[in-house]
Scaffold this active site. Structure first.
Site, PDB file in Angstrom:
ATOM      1  N   ALA A 198     -19.318 -62.930 -14.983  1.00 38.24           N
ATOM      2  CA  ALA A 198     -18.216 -62.037 -15.319  1.00 38.24           C
ATOM      3  C   ALA A 198     -16.820 -62.714 -15.503  1.00 38.24           C
ATOM      4  O   ALA A 198     -17.025 -63.765 -14.910  1.00 38.24           O
ATOM      5  CB  ALA A 198     -18.161 -60.743 -14.112  1.00 38.24           C
ATOM      6  N   GLY A 250     -23.079 -62.828 -13.571  1.00 37.72           N
ATOM      7  CA  GLY A 250     -23.301 -61.858 -14.526  1.00 37.72           C
ATOM      8  C   GLY A 250     -24.052 -62.639 -15.702  1.00 37.72           C
ATOM      9  O   GLY A 250     -24.821 -61.988 -16.440  1.00 37.72           O
ATOM     10  N   GLU A 262     -27.719 -62.590 -14.645  1.00 34.57           N
ATOM     11  CA  GLU A 262     -28.121 -61.152 -14.560  1.00 34.57           C
ATOM     12  C   GLU A 262     -28.572 -60.920 -15.979  1.00 34.57           C
ATOM     13  O   GLU A 262     -29.419 -59.893 -16.257  1.00 34.57           O
ATOM     14  CB  GLU A 262     -26.825 -60.174 -14.046  1.00 34.57           C
ATOM     15  N   GLU A 312     -21.702 -65.436  -6.962  1.00 33.25           N
ATOM     16  CA  GLU A 312     -20.649 -64.238  -6.320  1.00 33.25           C
ATOM     17  C   GLU A 312     -20.089 -64.393  -4.924  1.00 33.25           C
ATOM     18  O   GLU A 312     -19.164 -64.144  -4.560  1.00 33.25           O
ATOM     19  CB  GLU A 312     -21.243 -62.964  -6.380  1.00 33.25           C
TER      20      GLU A 312
HETATM   21  N1  CO8 Z   1     -14.619 -66.362 -15.371  1.00 33.17           N
HETATM   22  C1  CO8 Z   1     -13.497 -66.935 -16.079  1.00 33.17           C
HETATM   23  N2  CO8 Z   1     -13.250 -68.248 -16.451  1.00 33.17           N
HETATM   24  C2  CO8 Z   1     -14.243 -69.024 -16.358  1.00 33.17           C
HETATM   25  C3  CO8 Z   1     -15.473 -68.512 -15.847  1.00 33.17           C
HETATM   26  C4  CO8 Z   1     -15.585 -67.204 -15.267  1.00 33.17           C
HETATM   27  N3  CO8 Z   1     -16.715 -66.726 -14.611  1.00 33.17           N
HETATM   28  N4  CO8 Z   1     -16.258 -69.616 -15.743  1.00 33.17           N
HETATM   29  C5  CO8 Z   1     -15.497 -70.673 -15.916  1.00 33.17           C
HETATM   30  N5  CO8 Z   1     -14.227 -70.323 -16.597  1.00 33.17           N
HETATM   31  C6  CO8 Z   1     -13.365 -71.112 -17.056  1.00 33.17           C
HETATM   32  C7  CO8 Z   1     -12.652 -71.889 -16.072  1.00 33.17           C
HETATM   33  O1  CO8 Z   1     -11.645 -71.375 -15.313  1.00 33.17           O
HETATM   34  C8  CO8 Z   1     -12.032 -73.008 -16.772  1.00 33.17           C
HETATM   35  O2  CO8 Z   1     -10.880 -72.457 -17.583  1.00 33.17           O
HETATM   36  P1  CO8 Z   1      -9.601 -73.436 -17.825  1.00 33.17           P
HETATM   37  O3  CO8 Z   1     -10.188 -74.463 -18.721  1.00 33.17           O
HETATM   38  O4  CO8 Z   1      -8.487 -72.677 -18.250  1.00 33.17           O
HETATM   39  O5  CO8 Z   1      -9.223 -74.032 -16.473  1.00 33.17           O
HETATM   40  C9  CO8 Z   1     -13.073 -73.224 -18.005  1.00 33.17           C
HETATM   41  O6  CO8 Z   1     -14.012 -71.968 -18.036  1.00 33.17           O
HETATM   42  C10 CO8 Z   1     -13.920 -74.307 -17.934  1.00 33.17           C
HETATM   43  O7  CO8 Z   1     -14.538 -74.386 -16.549  1.00 33.17           O
HETATM   44  P2  CO8 Z   1     -14.561 -75.540 -15.506  1.00 33.17           P
HETATM   45  O8  CO8 Z   1     -13.493 -76.163 -15.715  1.00 33.17           O
HETATM   46  O9  CO8 Z   1     -14.586 -74.925 -14.265  1.00 33.17           O
HETATM   47  O10 CO8 Z   1     -15.810 -76.126 -16.181  1.00 33.17           O
HETATM   48  P3  CO8 Z   1     -16.752 -77.030 -15.227  1.00 33.17           P
HETATM   49  O11 CO8 Z   1     -17.928 -77.679 -16.253  1.00 33.17           O
HETATM   50  O12 CO8 Z   1     -16.019 -78.095 -14.261  1.00 33.17           O
HETATM   51  O13 CO8 Z   1     -17.734 -76.064 -14.295  1.00 33.17           O
HETATM   52  C11 CO8 Z   1     -18.818 -73.956 -13.851  1.00 33.17           C
HETATM   53  C12 CO8 Z   1     -18.517 -75.069 -15.045  1.00 33.17           C
HETATM   54  C13 CO8 Z   1     -19.643 -74.493 -12.950  1.00 33.17           C
HETATM   55  C14 CO8 Z   1     -19.395 -72.780 -14.879  1.00 33.17           C
HETATM   56  C15 CO8 Z   1     -17.621 -73.444 -13.211  1.00 33.17           C
HETATM   57  O14 CO8 Z   1     -16.770 -72.997 -14.406  1.00 33.17           O
HETATM   58  C16 CO8 Z   1     -17.734 -72.088 -12.417  1.00 33.17           C
HETATM   59  O15 CO8 Z   1     -18.179 -72.137 -11.530  1.00 33.17           O
HETATM   60  N6  CO8 Z   1     -17.571 -70.911 -12.906  1.00 33.17           N
HETATM   61  C17 CO8 Z   1     -17.639 -69.673 -12.115  1.00 33.17           C
HETATM   62  C18 CO8 Z   1     -19.030 -69.285 -11.928  1.00 33.17           C
HETATM   63  C19 CO8 Z   1     -18.892 -68.074 -11.311  1.00 33.17           C
HETATM   64  O16 CO8 Z   1     -18.472 -67.939 -10.172  1.00 33.17           O
HETATM   65  N7  CO8 Z   1     -19.660 -66.957 -11.800  1.00 33.17           N
HETATM   66  C20 CO8 Z   1     -19.650 -65.499 -11.238  1.00 33.17           C
HETATM   67  C21 CO8 Z   1     -18.655 -64.824 -11.588  1.00 33.17           C
HETATM   68  S1  CO8 Z   1     -18.605 -63.001 -10.608  1.00 33.17           S
HETATM   69  C22 CO8 Z   1     -19.952 -62.260 -11.440  1.00 33.17           C
HETATM   70  O17 CO8 Z   1     -20.387 -62.784 -12.630  1.00 33.17           O
HETATM   71  C23 CO8 Z   1     -20.087 -60.909 -10.999  1.00 33.17           C
HETATM   72  C24 CO8 Z   1     -21.045 -60.070 -12.026  1.00 33.17           C
HETATM   73  C25 CO8 Z   1     -20.947 -58.796 -11.681  1.00 33.17           C
HETATM   74  C26 CO8 Z   1     -19.720 -58.023 -11.908  1.00 33.17           C
HETATM   75  C27 CO8 Z   1     -19.771 -56.586 -11.549  1.00 33.17           C
HETATM   76  C28 CO8 Z   1     -18.341 -55.886 -12.081  1.00 33.17           C
HETATM   77  C29 CO8 Z   1     -17.458 -55.704 -11.316  1.00 33.17           C
END
Ligand code: CO8
Length: 261
Positions: free
Chosen positions: A66, A112, A115, A135
């Site tokens: 998400a 997500g 999922e 998460e």
């Molecule tokens: N949301 C928003 N932005 C994101 C997300 C995300 N999930 N993932 C990556 N981005 C963005 C980063 O902020 C970054 O933006 P910017 O260039 O502006 O800094 C860009 O994408 C590139 O990401 P990274 O620089 O972090 O790239 P890396 O190669 O270093 O890392 C990863 C890649 C490992 C994927 C890393 O970005 C990461 O850990 N992302 C988050 C993963 C995460 O925590 N996902 C779970 C989110 S919560 C969820 O999914 C809940 C679902 C249920 C929701 C229920 C409704 C309420």
């Protein structure tokens, strides 16, 4: 229809829905959920769509979860619950579509995104795919079905392990756990998915639909009820012309030509 967050492409025997937000790792914001819903409306309105393939744009991610910047702005518990329920409904709709749904996981499938992948019928992964439920690192938990769908695939403690640690698994581990059905080189992933879609499209569509439905419903019930369901679906297929075609083709030593009737 014009989309901003996804693309929708139709080919011979397949429809490809690509989540197209590569600068944020294809994170799912609400506009993306809405567009996926609209795309499914379009797919369901078409008569001959074959199988549906979902993929993520770019080299790095299927869907990294998400959209965390949007999640951070949610004001109340009921807003969060509403969003979780909406995503769950959408993923359940995918899971229950009357056509096969293939997930082509090219990179990160986190939160997500994992999922979403779990709501598909068949998961193809590139060698670079990474799956996980991170998460917990955000102080929350899976909300788009992860605690329910993963446990049904891998069992209680393995699901707990991944949801509680947030540890990622690579494609081979996901294959060993039965989450993924095939791992292929990254460059071949979409071709492989389209080939599989075409292969499924050539099968008898009503039988495919009943197989999907019977497995989905059967796993939610006891064995006796599941077997009754299977017998009744099996019986229903004997009303179809495709079953005569399939059996005739076998006996006449030719390839069947199914029409979905
Ligand atoms: N949301 C928003 N932005 C994101 C997300 C995300 N999930 N993932 C990556 N981005 C963005 C980063 O902020 C970054 O933006 P910017 O260039 O502006 O800094 C860009 O994408 C590139 O990401 P990274 O620089 O972090 O790239 P890396 O190669 O270093 O890392 C990863 C890649 C490992 C994927 C890393 O970005 C990461 O850990 N992302 C988050 C993963 C995460 O925590 N996902 C779970 C989110 S919560 C969820 O999914 C809940 C679902 C249920 C929701 C229920 C409704 C309420």
């Amino acid at each position: 229809m014009e989309f901003n967050q996804i693309t929708l492409e139709m080919g011979d025997g397949w429809t490809l829905l690509t989540i197209n937000r590569p600068t944020v790792m294809n994170a799912l914001n609400q506009e993306t959920l809405r567009e996926i819903e609209q795309a499914l409306d379009q797919v369901e309105a078409q008569k001959k769509t074959g199988a549906l393939i979902l993929a993520g744009a770019g080299e790095k991610a299927f869907v990294a979860g998400a959209d965390i910047s949007e999640l951070r702005q949610l004001q109340s518990a009921s807003d969060a619950e509403r969003l979780a329920s909406w995503g769950q409904r959408l993923f359940s709709r995918l899971e229950e579509m009357p056509i096969p749904v293939i997930m082509a996981v090219n990179g990160y499938a986190l939160g997500g995104g994992f999922e979403l992948a779990l709501s598909g019928d068949i998961l193809l992964a590139s060698e670079r795919a990474q799956f996980g439920l991170p998460e917990i690192h955000l102080g929350v938990m899976p909300g788009y079905g992860g605690t329910q769908r993963l446990v049904r695939l891998v069992g209680k403690n393995t699901a707990k392990y991944y949801a509680m640690t947030g540890e990622r698994m690579d494609a081979d581990t996901a294959l060993q756990l039965g989450i993924v059905q095939k791992v292929v080189p990254s460059a071949d992933l979409l071709q492989e998915a389209k080939g599989l879609a075409a292969q499924l499209t050539a099968q008898a569509p009503i039988a495919l639909r009943y197989i999907k439905q019977t497995i989905n419903q059967g796993i939610e019930t006891d064995l006796r009820t599941g077997l009754q369901l299977e017998a009744s679906s099996f019986g229903l297929l004997f009303h179809t012309q495709d079953r005569m075609e399939g059996m005739n083709a076998f006996l006449e030593k030719r390839k069947p030509s199914f029409r979905g009737e």
